[in-house]
Design an enzyme around this catalytic site. Structure first.
Site, PDB file in Angstrom:
ATOM      1  N   PHE A 136       0.641  -1.015  -0.318  1.00  0.00           N
ATOM      2  CA  PHE A 136      -0.335   0.368   0.081  1.00  0.00           C
ATOM      3  C   PHE A 136       0.650   1.151  -0.113  1.00  0.00           C
ATOM      4  CE2 PHE A 136       0.210  -1.683   4.031  1.00  0.00           C
ATOM      5  CZ  PHE A 136       1.517  -0.369   5.168  1.00  0.00           C
ATOM      6  N   ARG A 146      -0.279   8.538  20.241  1.00  0.00           N
ATOM      7  CA  ARG A 146      -0.564   7.399  19.970  1.00  0.00           C
ATOM      8  C   ARG A 146      -1.860   7.063  21.047  1.00  0.00           C
ATOM      9  NH1 ARG A 146       1.424   5.180  15.115  1.00  0.00           N
ATOM     10  NH2 ARG A 146       1.231   2.903  15.956  1.00  0.00           N
ATOM     11  N   THR A 161      -4.596   1.682  14.375  1.00  0.00           N
ATOM     12  CA  THR A 161      -4.650   2.092  12.664  1.00  0.00           C
ATOM     13  C   THR A 161      -5.548   1.399  11.803  1.00  0.00           C
ATOM     14  OG1 THR A 161      -1.299   1.338  13.149  1.00  0.00           O
ATOM     15  CG2 THR A 161      -2.610   1.232  10.896  1.00  0.00           C
ATOM     16  N   ARG A 181      -9.547   8.337  16.550  1.00  0.00           N
ATOM     17  CA  ARG A 181      -9.549   7.377  14.433  1.00  0.00           C
ATOM     18  C   ARG A 181     -10.635   6.023  15.338  1.00  0.00           C
ATOM     19  NH1 ARG A 181      -3.366   5.051  13.777  1.00  0.00           N
ATOM     20  NH2 ARG A 181      -2.735   6.621  11.979  1.00  0.00           N
ATOM     21  N   ASN A 202      -7.335   7.031   7.627  1.00  0.00           N
ATOM     22  CA  ASN A 202      -7.874   7.010   9.558  1.00  0.00           C
ATOM     23  C   ASN A 202      -7.562   8.158   9.436  1.00  0.00           C
ATOM     24  OD1 ASN A 202      -5.580   6.602   8.656  1.00  0.00           O
ATOM     25  ND2 ASN A 202      -4.610   4.776   9.776  1.00  0.00           N
ATOM     26  N   HIS A 211      -1.756  11.073  11.936  1.00  0.00           N
ATOM     27  CA  HIS A 211      -0.973  10.377  11.794  1.00  0.00           C
ATOM     28  C   HIS A 211       0.217  10.842  13.042  1.00  0.00           C
ATOM     29  CE1 HIS A 211       3.684   8.162  11.113  1.00  0.00           C
ATOM     30  NE2 HIS A 211       4.496  10.213  11.634  1.00  0.00           N
TER      31      HIS A 211
HETATM   32  P1  DAT Z   1      -0.032   4.170  11.443  1.00  0.00           P
HETATM   33  O1  DAT Z   1      -0.423   5.231  11.477  1.00  0.00           O
HETATM   34  O2  DAT Z   1      -0.943   4.125  13.165  1.00  0.00           O
HETATM   35  O3  DAT Z   1       1.214   4.143  12.869  1.00  0.00           O
HETATM   36  P2  DAT Z   1       1.520   2.757  10.345  1.00  0.00           P
HETATM   37  O4  DAT Z   1       2.815   3.090  10.234  1.00  0.00           O
HETATM   38  O5  DAT Z   1       1.700   0.865  10.204  1.00  0.00           O
HETATM   39  O6  DAT Z   1       0.175   2.839  10.713  1.00  0.00           O
HETATM   40  O7  DAT Z   1       0.773   2.743   8.486  1.00  0.00           O
HETATM   41  C1  DAT Z   1       1.182   3.681   7.739  1.00  0.00           C
HETATM   42  C2  DAT Z   1       0.357   4.236   7.640  1.00  0.00           C
HETATM   43  O8  DAT Z   1      -0.107   3.490   6.191  1.00  0.00           O
HETATM   44  C3  DAT Z   1      -1.550   3.726   8.210  1.00  0.00           C
HETATM   45  O9  DAT Z   1      -2.085   5.014   9.204  1.00  0.00           O
HETATM   46  C4  DAT Z   1      -2.425   3.868   7.505  1.00  0.00           C
HETATM   47  C5  DAT Z   1      -1.745   3.163   6.080  1.00  0.00           C
HETATM   48  N1  DAT Z   1      -1.715   1.338   5.726  1.00  0.00           N
HETATM   49  C6  DAT Z   1      -0.788   0.542   7.386  1.00  0.00           C
HETATM   50  N2  DAT Z   1      -1.405  -0.627   6.947  1.00  0.00           N
HETATM   51  C7  DAT Z   1      -2.555  -0.397   6.113  1.00  0.00           C
HETATM   52  C8  DAT Z   1      -3.334  -1.330   4.988  1.00  0.00           C
HETATM   53  N3  DAT Z   1      -2.866  -2.995   5.621  1.00  0.00           N
HETATM   54  N4  DAT Z   1      -3.899  -1.306   3.488  1.00  0.00           N
HETATM   55  C9  DAT Z   1      -4.098   0.045   3.461  1.00  0.00           C
HETATM   56  N5  DAT Z   1      -3.408   1.057   4.197  1.00  0.00           N
HETATM   57  C10 DAT Z   1      -2.614   0.981   5.377  1.00  0.00           C
HETATM   58 MG    MG Z   2       2.784   4.698  12.025  1.00  0.00          MG
END
Ligand code: DAT
Ligand code: MG
Length: 151
Positions: free
Chosen positions: A59, A87, A93, A104, A114, A117
């Site tokens: 993604f 957080r 997430t 969220r 979502n 950040h």
């Molecule tokens: P966070 O934003 O909670 O730190 P992350 O760093 O793992 O989460 O991912 C960054 C962003 O990427 C997240 O806010 C939304 C997107 N994302 C994460 N996992 C995803 C997935 N499985 N499918 C689509 N988008 C995703």
């Molecule tokens: Mg992250």
């Protein structure tokens, strides 16, 4: 917990949905202090730098395109334990799994939209603040409420 700073961004979906003040209010009410804020449309290249840890994920490209698709509110918040607790305020997430009461959980439905950040640890907080802000864009000040928030 020691005084620390974290990077928080309201993503284009959060800005477009008109929830920026709601999000700022939650951090403010908790007792955290805003020390940097600006609005900008990050380039795809910049978004790629911000999310470099996720380069190998399927993604990644869509995520970077989305972050650069419109205005983002970039912020730095300061306070004891603000990285970890920020957080917590944000929630899981995937908004399907975020608890009600979290940003969220209350305001988003799908993982790719979502709305917010937040840095996930001291190292990323440091790196993300340095990526998004020049040192002179961050202010140091004493909030009048501080003596009522900290012992
Ligand atoms: P966070 O934003 O909670 O730190 P992350 O760093 O793992 O989460 O991912 C960054 C962003 O990427 C997240 O806010 C939304 C997107 N994302 C994460 N996992 C995803 C997935 N499985 N499918 C689509 N988008 C995703
Ligand atoms: Mg992250």
């Amino acid at each position: 917990a020691p005084m620390e700073r974290t990077f928080i961004a309201i993503k284009p979906d959060g800005v477009q949905r008109g929830v920026m003040s709601e999000i700022i209010t939650r951090f403010e009410r908790k007792g955290f202090k805003l020390v940097g804020i600006k609005i900008m449309i990050p380039s795809k290249d910049f978004a790629g730098k911000h999310y470099h840890d996720l380069k190998e994920r399927p993604f990644y490209k869509g995520l970077c395109n989305f972050l650069s698709s419109g205005p983002v509110i970039a912020m730095v918040w300061e306070g004891e334990g603000v990285i970890r607790y920020g957080r917590k305020l944000i929630g899981a997430t995937d908004p399907q799994k975020s608890e009600p009461g979290t940003i969220r959980g209350d305001l988003a439905v799908s993982v790719g939209r979502n709305i917010i950040h937040g840095s996930d640890g001291p190292e990323t907080a440091k790196d993300e603040i340095a990526l998004w802000f020049k040192p002179e864009e961050l202010v140091t000040y004493t909030s009048n409420a501080e003596k009522w928030i900290y012992e």
